[in-house]
Design an enzyme around this catalytic site. Structure first.
Site, short mmCIF file in Angstrom:
data_model
loop_
_atom_site.label_atom_id
_atom_site.label_comp_id
_atom_site.label_asym_id
_atom_site.label_seq_id
_atom_site.Cartn_x
_atom_site.Cartn_y
_atom_site.Cartn_z
N CYS A 1 14.29 -34.79 -35.27
CA CYS A 1 14.59 -36.20 -35.55
C CYS A 1 15.79 -36.68 -34.74
O CYS A 1 16.94 -36.50 -35.14
CB CYS A 1 14.85 -36.42 -37.05
SG CYS A 1 15.15 -38.14 -37.45
N CYS B 1 17.94 -39.22 -36.50
CA CYS B 1 18.89 -38.64 -37.47
C CYS B 1 20.05 -37.93 -36.76
O CYS B 1 21.19 -38.04 -37.19
CB CYS B 1 18.20 -37.59 -38.35
SG CYS B 1 16.53 -37.95 -38.85
N ASP B 2 19.74 -37.16 -35.74
CA ASP B 2 20.73 -36.21 -35.20
C ASP B 2 21.28 -36.55 -33.82
O ASP B 2 22.27 -35.96 -33.39
CB ASP B 2 20.10 -34.81 -35.12
CG ASP B 2 19.69 -34.28 -36.49
OD1 ASP B 2 20.35 -34.64 -37.47
OD2 ASP B 2 18.72 -33.51 -36.57
#
Ligand code: NAP
Length: 324
Positions: free
Chosen positions: A145, A148-149
């Site tokens: 992701c 997300c990261d």
């Protein structure tokens, strides 16, 4: 005869816990089947995909960010504060042909419910390489992701790679061009599956490059990703690419296997089909929320919102049908 629950929630990610918070505050005494940890081939944990996410920086209300597992722990505590019961079991089969519904746990228990919220999520597909999984679990620079990261300090101004050729790969890679010094898309064919506009958005970035006809056969690095070993799908030739982050974007699989033969309508990719602008499925009294019914947004905040909707829809159903 076992107790008949007003509402059973299957799944313990943002959608499941939010449904539980709302249902518990409506005094529906919800029970959450949180699932058991497993490996298939990547880790699948109660709490869902956030359990594999380091810092969540895009969930409103947490200006400093919050670790994914801590966030899920807080969601659970909030649900339990209002009386939610939690079972660390998997539901493996649902009989929606009977009323109350009958759900079967992995250890042979039968659970009866007037309404059910399915919030089992979807899992990112992985390549299935040993070093890929090891470095994903340890936070060593493999992620499924980028949204997300991608902004984490370990990826800043570093060469990064994304595997995949679909819209997700383009979206993730385009997002990463903001942080990485160079972003490679590694694709196994010589044409992308992604829509033209998504391709264009990525390809017009000065630090973007597609490596055609290549597959990742190993991920290199002990503590952190140092590179990947590539194989050319046409010539079989192997080469090393130095990157500090590897993002896998080869699709998701919704966790709906346990719904086989349940009568719940799924789309061609296995996602639950919802009635427009509600959490209702094709079976009256069964609702769905989060990534299991959403191939598009797949964010913690959208899943939580859908969990809220499902609890409100279930509450409404109970009022109409049982005067609960
Ligand atoms: P997808 O369209 O199924 O694409 C998966 C990609 O991964 C394909 O290019 C596929 O290669 C590749 N792939 C699959 N298994 C692989 C493996 N083992 N090794 C290497 N490559 C592998 O999945 P997606 O990109 O996640 O998109 C899913 C759906 O969501 C699509 O309908 C998409 O349009 C939609 N979506 C929309 C947006 C948006 O509009 N903003 C954003 C993201 C996703 P091949 O091409 O060779 O099969």
């Amino acid at each position: 005869m076992s107790q008949i629950h007003k509402i059973v929630i299957i799944g313990s990610g943002p959608a499941g816990w939010t449904a539980a918070i709302y249902a518990a505050r409506a005094q529906l005494e919800p029970i959450v089947f949180a699932g058991v940890p497993k490996q298939d081939p990547g880790p699948i944990l109660p709490g869902g995909q956030l359990m594999l996410t380091t810092d969540v920086e895009n969930y409103p209300g947490f200006p400093e960010g919050i670790a994914g597992p801590e966030m899920m722990d807080r969601f659970q505590k909030q649900a339990m504060r209002f009386g939610t019961k939690v079972e660390g079991k998997d539901i493996v089969r649902c009989d929606f042909g009977r009323r109350p519904f009958v759900l079967h746990t992995h250890d042979g228990e039968e659970v009866r419910a007037h309404t059910v919220v399915i919030a089992t999520g979807a899992t990112a597909n992985w390549l299935g390489l040993e070093n890929e999984m090891r470095l994903a679990r340890s936070g060593g620079g493999v992620s499924a992701c980028a949204v997300c990261d991608g902004a984490l300090p370990i990826f800043r101004d570093q060469p990064l790679a994304v595997v995949g050729g679909g819209d997700s790969a383009m979206e993730e890679a385009t997002h990463l061009t903001k942080f990485g010094s160079k972003v490679y898309v590694i694709h196994r064919r010589d044409t992308l599956r992604a829509s033209k506009i998504m391709q264009q958005r990525f390809l017009e970035k000065p630090n973007a490059e597609v490596l055609w006809n290549k597959v990742v056969v190993d991920v290199l690095g002990d503590e952190r990703v140092e590179g990947v070993l590539l194989e050319d799908t046409k010539t079989g030739e192997r080469s090393r690419l130095d990157v500090k982050g590897l993002f896998i974007a080869i699709g998701h699989t919704p966790a709906t296997k346990f719904l086989k033969d349940s009568g719940i309508e799924l789309d061609e990719s296995g996602y639950i089909v919802l009635r427009s602008r509600s959490s209702a499925t094709n079976i009256d009294g069964v609702f769905a929320a989060g990534d299991v019914a959403d191939a598009r947004y797949r964010q913690a905040i959208t899943a939580a919102g859908m969990g809220c909707q499902a609890a409100l829809d279930a509450e409404h159903w109970l009022t109409l049908n049982l005067d609960a």
